[in-house]
Scaffold this active site. Structure first.
Site, mmCIF file in Angstrom:
data_model
loop_
_atom_site.group_PDB
_atom_site.id
_atom_site.type_symbol
_atom_site.label_atom_id
_atom_site.label_comp_id
_atom_site.label_asym_id
_atom_site.label_seq_id
_atom_site.Cartn_x
_atom_site.Cartn_y
_atom_site.Cartn_z
ATOM 1 N N ASP A 1 1.375 2.748 3.508
ATOM 2 C CA ASP A 1 0.567 3.953 3.311
ATOM 3 C C ASP A 1 1.446 5.196 3.310
ATOM 4 O OD1 ASP A 1 -1.715 5.315 2.666
ATOM 5 O OD2 ASP A 1 -2.420 5.535 4.730
ATOM 6 N N LYS B 1 -9.686 -0.351 -5.506
ATOM 7 C CA LYS B 1 -9.636 0.353 -4.226
ATOM 8 C C LYS B 1 -10.949 1.087 -3.978
ATOM 9 C CE LYS B 1 -7.789 2.157 -0.494
ATOM 10 N NZ LYS B 1 -6.592 2.922 -0.179
ATOM 11 N N HIS C 1 -4.544 -0.248 6.355
ATOM 12 C CA HIS C 1 -3.980 0.577 7.449
ATOM 13 C C HIS C 1 -4.802 0.557 8.742
ATOM 14 C CE1 HIS C 1 -6.748 3.249 5.371
ATOM 15 N NE2 HIS C 1 -5.894 3.557 4.435
ATOM 16 N N HIS D 1 1.567 5.364 -1.858
ATOM 17 C CA HIS D 1 1.181 6.469 -2.744
ATOM 18 C C HIS D 1 2.458 7.037 -3.353
ATOM 19 C CE1 HIS D 1 -2.938 6.550 -1.069
ATOM 20 N NE2 HIS D 1 -2.321 6.122 0.020
ATOM 21 N N HIS E 1 0.865 -1.195 0.000
ATOM 22 C CA HIS E 1 0.000 0.000 0.000
ATOM 23 C C HIS E 1 0.893 1.234 0.000
ATOM 24 C CE1 HIS E 1 -3.768 2.178 1.671
ATOM 25 N NE2 HIS E 1 -2.888 3.105 1.297
ATOM 26 N N HIS F 1 -10.457 1.475 2.093
ATOM 27 C CA HIS F 1 -10.152 2.491 3.097
ATOM 28 C C HIS F 1 -11.330 2.426 4.064
ATOM 29 C CE1 HIS F 1 -8.399 6.366 4.537
ATOM 30 N NE2 HIS F 1 -9.560 6.329 5.152
HETATM 31 O O1 DOR Z 1 -3.280 9.908 5.321
HETATM 32 C C1 DOR Z 1 -3.593 9.473 4.222
HETATM 33 N N1 DOR Z 1 -3.067 9.991 3.089
HETATM 34 N N2 DOR Z 1 -4.485 8.486 4.135
HETATM 35 C C2 DOR Z 1 -4.977 8.086 2.965
HETATM 36 O O2 DOR Z 1 -5.807 7.216 2.971
HETATM 37 C C3 DOR Z 1 -4.564 8.727 1.707
HETATM 38 C C4 DOR Z 1 -3.257 9.341 1.843
HETATM 39 C C5 DOR Z 1 -2.897 10.286 0.723
HETATM 40 O O3 DOR Z 1 -3.106 9.946 -0.431
HETATM 41 O O4 DOR Z 1 -2.375 11.370 1.002
HETATM 42 ZN ZN ZN Z 2 -3.309 5.061 1.445
#
Ligand code: DOR
Ligand code: ZN
Length: 332
Positions: free
Chosen positions: A240, A95, A167, A15, A13, A132
């Site tokens: 995450d 997702k 998470h 980004h 997971h 989520h």
């Molecule tokens: O804190 C977070 N940031 N939680 C998420 O689910 C998405 C992520 C983000 O993309 O910045």
């Molecule tokens: Zn995330």
């Protein structure tokens, strides 16, 4: 012990964002991980075969040795035919973001029943549902617990659908995952393993510790730690890691997300060693997740050594987790 060898881990997971920043973030994670499951909440989101393939290509160009595992975002206009196309290009997950639950989720789902046909088809095609798990209308600390009945409902309606509760942040969700069938697993982050609400607002306001779902009570953290150290195959690592530029976090309306990528393995080593559970770390970061997703386990390895280093205060304009702190383990 001053040296430790791990199978090259998987981050299920992450980004990686987009445009120029993507290269930096992809290269950072590639220093420690062999495979990453990338989240689709880019702008615009990953909702078409072409956008997903372009995204994969951009990551490959930036970090050729990093293997990208693919996702798409479930959105209200998604067509069933799209799912077959996603399956053909090897997408692992769809997702599910409840509308408004987190960063770039305004186009998420507000009515779960609306996507039952999509979920049914995902069940047939064996595409994993990644959730989520927060109910946006609940009080912020109760949002995860308020979402549990929805996951329960999904296990009843779609008994073969594999679901990842992403998470975990609360003892209630840990228990729910334990109680649910083996089709349900969960990811655990470094920040939920190490922090509580005190680290966010206990003394000073620490915007770089703000994320969704929010870090919670010591009891919640303890339940998450026990899950991670338990050796139970339902719990595996997903960082995450979610970078936002320093200005975006330290602002009138600060963005949610913690940039943990640069410090993941040193912190995991430290925490598993503290609990005398280093023998469980390999499965947590490089075993159970691959097994759940039905992909081969990693065959490469990575070596860590006991050597102090100080985490930079900023990396590519982002304040990382543990900025300024001294960590005991380094990558060899
Ligand atoms: O804190 C977070 N940031 N939680 C998420 O689910 C998405 C992520 C983000 O993309 O910045
Ligand atoms: Zn995330």
């Amino acid at each position: 012990m001053n040296e430790f060898v791990l199978p090259l881990p998987d981050d299920f997971h992450i980004h990686l964002r987009q445009d120029q920043a993507l290269a930096f973030y992809a290269q950072d994670i590639a220093k420690q991980f062999g495979r990453v499951l990338v989240m689709p909440n880019t702008l615009p989101p990953l909702t078409s075969v072409q956008s997903i393939l372009n995204y994969k290509k951009a990551i490959q160009e930036a970090a050729p040795r990093l293997e990208t595992l693919l996702s798409f975002k479930i959105h209200p206009q998604l067509k069933l035919q799209d799912l077959e196309d996603f399956k053909k290009i090897g997408v692992l997950i769809g997702k599910y973001y409840p509308a408004g639950a987190t960063t770039n989720s305004e186009d998420g789902i507000s009515d779960l029943e609306h996507i039952f046909p999509v979920l049914s088809m995902m069940e047939d095609l064996d595409i994993v549902l990644s959730v989520h798990g927060e109910e946006p209308s609940a009080f912020c600390l109760d949002r995860e617990a308020a979402f549990i009945p929805k996951v329960q409902l999904l296990t009843e309606k779609f008994p073969k659908l594999r679901i990842v509760f992403e998470h975990l942040s609360s003892a209630k969700a840990v228990q729910a995952v334990l109680d649910m069938p083996d089709t349900v697993a969960a990811t655990i982050t470094v920040h939920h393993l190490t922090m509580t609400l005190d680290d966010l607002i206990g003394e000073n306001l620490m915007p770089h510790h703000f994320c969704k779902p929010i870090v919670k009570t010591p009891e919640d953290r303890e339940a998450i730690r026990q899950a991670a150290f338990s050796g139970n195959k339902k719990f595996f690592f997903g960082s995450d890691s979610a970078p936002h530029l320093k200005e975006k976090k330290e602002s009138f309306c600060g963005a949610a997300g913690i940039y943990s990528a640069p410090v993941i393995l040193p912190i995991l080593m430290q925490e598993f060693e503290k609990e005398d559970k280093l023998n469980r770390l390999a499965n947590f970061v490089a075993g159970f997740g691959a097994d759940f997703y039905g992909i081969a386990r990693s065959t490469q390895s990575i070596r860590l050594i006991r050597k102090e280093w100080q985490v930079p205060l900023q990396i590519h304009g982002v304040v990382p987790l543990a900025a300024g702190q001294t960590l005991q383990w380094s990558l060899a």
